[in-house]
Structures are given as structure tokens and as C-alpha cells.
Design a protein around this motif. Structure first.
Motif, mmCIF file in Angstrom:
data_model
loop_
_atom_site.group_PDB
_atom_site.id
_atom_site.type_symbol
_atom_site.label_atom_id
_atom_site.label_comp_id
_atom_site.label_asym_id
_atom_site.label_seq_id
_atom_site.Cartn_x
_atom_site.Cartn_y
_atom_site.Cartn_z
ATOM 1 N N UNK A 196 69.071 -50.648 -22.308
ATOM 2 C CA UNK A 196 67.896 -49.797 -22.515
ATOM 3 C C UNK A 196 68.272 -48.327 -22.691
ATOM 4 N N UNK A 197 69.483 -47.956 -22.324
ATOM 5 C CA UNK A 197 69.913 -46.588 -22.585
ATOM 6 C C UNK A 197 70.224 -46.370 -24.064
ATOM 7 N N UNK A 198 70.534 -47.466 -24.773
ATOM 8 C CA UNK A 198 70.801 -47.334 -26.206
ATOM 9 C C UNK A 198 69.534 -47.499 -27.048
ATOM 10 N N UNK A 199 68.602 -48.301 -26.547
ATOM 11 C CA UNK A 199 67.289 -48.429 -27.185
ATOM 12 C C UNK A 199 66.318 -49.009 -26.167
ATOM 13 N N UNK A 200 65.117 -48.483 -26.174
ATOM 14 C CA UNK A 200 64.135 -48.876 -25.146
ATOM 15 C C UNK A 200 63.549 -50.251 -25.409
ATOM 16 N N UNK A 201 63.281 -50.567 -26.669
ATOM 17 C CA UNK A 201 62.624 -51.820 -27.031
ATOM 18 C C UNK A 201 63.597 -52.727 -27.767
ATOM 19 N N UNK A 202 63.913 -53.860 -27.172
ATOM 20 C CA UNK A 202 64.840 -54.814 -27.775
ATOM 21 C C UNK A 202 64.124 -56.007 -28.400
ATOM 22 N N UNK A 203 62.817 -55.946 -28.528
ATOM 23 C CA UNK A 203 62.085 -57.036 -29.171
ATOM 24 C C UNK A 203 62.547 -57.232 -30.606
ATOM 25 N N UNK A 204 62.858 -58.464 -30.968
ATOM 26 C CA UNK A 204 63.325 -58.762 -32.316
ATOM 27 C C UNK A 204 64.809 -58.573 -32.517
ATOM 28 N N UNK A 205 65.535 -58.226 -31.455
ATOM 29 C CA UNK A 205 66.979 -58.001 -31.554
ATOM 30 C C UNK A 205 67.745 -59.197 -31.002
ATOM 31 N N UNK A 206 69.015 -59.304 -31.417
ATOM 32 C CA UNK A 206 69.885 -60.382 -30.967
ATOM 33 C C UNK A 206 71.059 -59.807 -30.193
ATOM 34 N N UNK A 207 71.258 -60.318 -28.973
ATOM 35 C CA UNK A 207 72.396 -59.941 -28.141
ATOM 36 C C UNK A 207 73.342 -61.138 -28.072
ATOM 37 N N UNK A 208 74.610 -60.889 -28.332
ATOM 38 C CA UNK A 208 75.607 -61.952 -28.350
ATOM 39 C C UNK A 208 76.605 -61.758 -27.223
ATOM 40 N N UNK A 209 76.953 -62.862 -26.558
ATOM 41 C CA UNK A 209 78.082 -62.840 -25.629
ATOM 42 C C UNK A 209 78.847 -64.146 -25.811
ATOM 43 N N UNK A 210 80.125 -64.099 -25.571
ATOM 44 C CA UNK A 210 80.926 -65.303 -25.781
ATOM 45 C C UNK A 210 82.117 -65.308 -24.851
ATOM 46 N N UNK A 211 82.619 -66.512 -24.593
ATOM 47 C CA UNK A 211 83.793 -66.665 -23.762
ATOM 48 C C UNK A 211 83.469 -67.186 -22.379
#
Length: 204
Positions: free
Chosen positions: A19-34
Motif C-alpha cells: 500500500x505504500x506503492x499504491x493505495x488501491x490494488x483492485x484489478x492488480x496481480x501479485x505474483x510469488x513463487x518458490x
């Protein structure tokens, strides 16, 4: 309880970084792997922020355990299934976390070939830095936790949407956050206002 509060604390730090990089993450994709990505707090932090999350790991048992704990909404076995499940929720700007049981390198190469770009890629092995304004308020039961959350919501500024979202949404995605206590970041003034309502943070 310590492991649970540590997970909540790590999730708080991940959420705060988002949220420090953007307040609203609706419609965004966050990826994690491993290894360990499903249980790292990343999918939960993304869901609380409003994003869709894709966690990729070849460890089927780890994925299924995260699903049973509620930290993932779905677990699938193919990238096609994962993208099909995520696509509509991203379009509707609704949070959803999907675990994909698959080889990480192969899947990430396939994502690149398909032109699928994540809005954020978080490393499950990365430890977010501690901040002095992080506080943990311990409670004895769920009733007291509800009172604590109400007190926190009372003292936060009316234009703050980020921390109220954390308080209200976290218990939906992190079972351990439904009892025991609450991690949150507060200014010195906000902390004093919460303490005036009968809640004092633990020393860490």
C-alpha cells in the motif's frame, strides 16, 4: 501463539509495502513463487490490499495446507486453470488468491511467453524490515479483540482507508488473526489514544 503473531506481523509488513506503492490494488496481480510462498503471508497481504494473487510452488502439500488454513482461495494444477480462475476476478477488481502446483522456472517462463505481467512480484524469502511504529496488542479472547479493533478504528484518521482495511479484512484471510491480538502501525498520538481506551501494546 508466537508463530501466529509472527505470521501476522510479516503479513502486516508485506501489506504495508504494497500500500505504500499504491493505495488501491483492485484489478492488480501479485505474483510469488518458490518454496514457502503460499504460507509466507504474501497471498494474504495481497488479498487484504484488494489484489489477485498467484502463488507458484511445486510442493503440493504446502499448497493444500495453505488452502486448509484459508490463506489461499483455490489450488490448481495447471497454468490454464490458474489464469482462468484469476481472469474474471481481476476484471471485477476483486481479491482472489490461487495456488498453482507446478515447477516454478517452467511456469514463470510460460507466463513470460504468454505476456502475463504481474503488477508486483514478491519474494517469499525476503524479510521486510521492522519499523518502530509497529505495535502488537494482545487480547484474551475474540470479544476483547472486537473491542480492540473498534478502539483502533475510532482513533484512526477518517481519511485513512489503508489501516481500517487491514483491521476489517485480515481476519477473513488469516485464521490466526481472529484471536490473540492485532499487529498494526500507529503514530505516537494514535498509540496514546488507544491506550486511553484501555489497550496497551506489548514490548518487542
Amino acid at each position: 501463539m508466537e508463530a501466529a503473531t509472527n505470521l501476522q506481523r510479516q503479513t502486516l509488513r508485506l501489506y504495508r509495502a504494497l500500500v505504500e506503492s499504491r493505495e488501491d490494488w483492485g484489478g492488480a496481480l501479485v505474483l510469488c513463487s518458490g518454496s514457502g510462498c503460499a504460507a509466507s503471508g504474501i497471498p494474504v497481504a495481497a488479498s487484504v490490499a484488494g489484489a489477485a494473487a498467484l502463488a507458484i510452488d511445486a510442493d503440493a502439500e504446502a499448497m493444500k495446507s495453505a488452502l486448509r488454513r484459508g490463506e489461499l482461495d483455490f489450488v490448481v494444477n495447471t497454468l490454464d486453470e490458474a489464469l482462468r480462475t484469476l481472469k474474471n476476478q481481476i476484471r471485477l477488481k476483486r481479491p482472489l488468491s490461487v495456488g498453482l502446483i507446478a515447477d516454478v522456472d517452467t511456469t514463470r517462463a510460460e507466463l513470460a511467453n504468454r505476456g502475463v505481467l504481474a503488477d508486483a512480484t514478491l519474494d517469499p524469502q525476503r524479510s521486510e524490515a521492522a519499523s518502530e511504529d509497529e505495535l502488537f496488542f494482545a487480547v484474551s479472547d475474540t470479544v476483547e479483540l472486537q473491542r480492540l479493533d473498534a478502539a483502533l478504528l475510532e482513533v484512526l484518521p477518517t481519511d485513512d482507508v489503508v489501516r481500517p482495511r487491514w483491521i476489517r479484512r485480515l481476519p477473513q484471510y488469516l485464521r490466526e488473526a481472529r484471536s490473540g491480538g492485532r499487529w498494526i502501525w500507529l503514530s505516537a498520538e494514535e498509540r496514546s489514544a488507544v491506550e486511553a481506551r484501555g489497550f496497551s501494546p506489548e514490548s518487542h
